[in-house]
Scaffold this active site. Structure first.
Site: not given
Ligand SMILES: *Cc1c(COP(=O)(O)O)cnc(C)c1O
Length: 378
Positions: A70, A177, A233, A318
Site C-alpha cells: 500500500g 483499510q 518480475t 507505525c
Molecule cells: C497499512 C496501511 C498502509 C500501508 O500499507 P502497506 O501494504 O503495509 O505498505 C497505508 N495506508 C493505510 C491507511 C494503512 O492502514
C-alpha cells in the site's frame, strides 16, 4: 485464550488463500513474462487474478496495477502525477497514513511541491466546503484517505471526488483499510490504493486503481511490466493470494464485524470515564474501535492485555514505537491525557463473540487495576 485485535496493523493470511498460493511457489513457478507454456501458466493466473480484482472494484482489467505494498501504491500515485500535470500543489488531510504524509513532505522538500492540509473535525471528517475553497488553479491532486487506520472514520470519497472533478483536479484515496470493509464506488476516483495483507492476503502485495487514460510517471523502470508503470518480475503467488483474499469476502462479513464492533464499544462505554474516539455507526470502519480511558495509560493497558493473550494497539503500529502522541488523535482535538489513555482494537472477519466477551472481561479487570495504581477516582 488468544485474541488478536490488531487487524488494522495486519491480518492472518486466510488458510484458503495459502492453499491457492502454494502451487505458484512450487510447480507453477514460471515467469509470467515468458512466452513458453510454463510462463503462460503463470500469466494466466495473473490475468485471472486481475480479473477478479477488477470485477470486485468495478473497474476495467487494465486499470488495476499491482505493486509491492500500500505504501508503494501511495508513493507511485503522489510521485507519479508529474507525468500528468505540471501543477505542483497537493491537498491532503492531517490524518493520513505516514505513507502519504511523509511522501508529501518529501515532495515539498525535494521537488518544491506545495502541500495544503485540510483540517478534520472532532470525529475526523473533512469539511467539503473547505476543500472546495482550498482548491486553486495550481492544484494537481487531492488525496484523502477512505477509512482511517487509527480512528476508523470513513470520509465521503464519492462527494470528495465529485468536488475534485467539478474543478478538474485529480483525486486519490488511500483505501487500504476500507477495501472489503466498506463499499467503494470508483465513479469519481482517479487513483485508489489497497494492500493484500490488510484483507487476509499475503504481505508485500499491493495495488492501485488507475483510471484509464492517466499516465503516471513510473518510479521503477526496467522490463516494462504493468504498461511500463512498475517494472519487476511479477509476484504471481502473492497476486494470486490477493485476488483469492478479496474473492473470499462476500459482503456479509461487514455486518458481523459491525455487530461485534458495537458490542465491544457499547460495553466499554459502560465503564465510567471512557470515550469513543472517532465517528460511530455507518461512518466508522466496521472493524475499528478506538477508545480512551481516564486514569489508565494505553501502553499499560496494552501490556496487561498482552499478558492475558490479547493483542491490541496503542495508536497506529507505525507510531506506537515512538512516544510521540498520535497525529490523528491530536488532529481530532484530544487532550494529552485522552491520547495517553487511548487504545485501538481492530477486528477481523474471523473475530467471534467469545473473543469479544473474553476481551471485555479481561479489560474491565485491567482498567480497575490500573486505576487503583493511578489513584483515579472518576
Ligand atoms: C497499512 C496501511 C498502509 C500501508 O500499507 P502497506 O501494504 O503495509 O505498505 C497505508 N495506508 C493505510 C491507511 C494503512 O492502514
Amino acid at each position: 485464550m488468544k485474541v488478536y485485535l490488531d487487524n488494522a496493523a495486519t491480518t492472518m493470511v486466510d488458510s484458503k488463500v495459502v492453499s491457492k498460493m502454494m502451487p505458484y511457489f512450487s510447480e507453477k513457478y514460471g515467469n509470467a513474462s515468458s512466452v513458453h507454456s510454463k510462463g503462460q501458466e503463470a500469466k494466466m493466473a495473473l490475468d485471472d487474478s486481475r480479473k477478479v480484482i477488477a470485477k470486485f472494484l468495478g473497474c476495467k482489467f487494465d486499470e488495476v496495477v499491482f505493486t509491492a505494498s500500500g505504501t508503494e501504491s501511495n508513493n507511485m500515485v503522489l510521485r507519479g502525477i508529474k507525468g500528468i500535470t505540471n501543477k505542483k500543489e497537493i491537498i491532503t488531510t492531517n490524518i493520513e497514513h505516514p505513507a502519504i504524509l511523509e511522501t508529501c513532505a518529501d515532495l515539498a522538500k525535494s521537488e518544491g511541491y506545495k502541500i495544503k492540509f485540510l483540517k478534520v473535525d472532532n470525529k475526523g471528517f473533512i469539511d467539503l466546503k473547505e476543500l472546495e475553497k482550498m482548491i486553486s488553479n495550481e492544484t494537481a491532486l487531492v488525496s484523502v484517505m477512505h477509512g482511517n487506520n487509527e480512528i476508523g472514520v470513513l470520509n465521503d470519497i464519492s462527494k470528495i471526488g465529485e468536488i475534485c472533478h467539478k474543478h478538474n483536479v485529480l483525486f486519490h484515496t488511500d483505501a487500504v483499510q476500507s477495501l472489503c470493509k466498506a463499499n467503494i464506488d470508483l465513479k469519481n476516483i482517479d487513483f485508489l490504493s489497497a494492500s493484500a495483507h490488510k484483507v487476509h492476503g499475503p504481505k508485500g502485495v499491493g495495488l492501485f486503481y488507475l483510471r484509464k487514460g492517466l499516465k503516471l510517471k513510473p518510479l521503477i523502470t526496467g522490463g516494462g511490466h504493468e504498461h511500463g508503470l512498475r517494472s519487476g518480475t511479477y509476484n504471481v503467488a502473492g497476486i494470486v493470494g490477493f485476488a483469492e483474499a478479496v474473492k473470499l469476502f462476500s459482503g456479509s462479513e461487514i455486518k458481523n464485524m459491525t455487530r461485534l464492533r458495537d458490542k465491544l464499544i457499547d460495553n466499554i462505554l459502560k465503564i465510567k470515564g471512557t470515550r469513543l474516539n472517532g465517528a460511530s455507526g455507518e461512518k466508522r470502519l466496521c472493524n475499528n474501535v478506538n477508545v480512551s480511558f481516564e486514569g489508565a495509560e494505553g501502553e499499560a493497558i496494552g501490556a496487561y492485555l498482552d499478558s492475558n493473550g490479547i493483542c491490541i494497539s496503542t495508536g497506529s503500529a507505525c507510531s506506537s514505537h515512538s512516544l510521540k502522541p498520535s497525529h490523528v488523535l491530536e488532529a481530532i482535538g484530544l487532550k494529552h491525557e485522552e491520547m495517553n489513555g487511548s487504545v485501538r482494537m481492530s477486528l477481523s472477519k474471523f473475530t467471534t463473540d467469545e473473543e469479544i466477551d473474553y476481551v471485555l472481561n479481561v479489560l474491565a479487570g485491567v482498567i480497575e487495576k490500573l486505576r487503583k495504581i493511578s489513584g483515579w477516582k472518576g
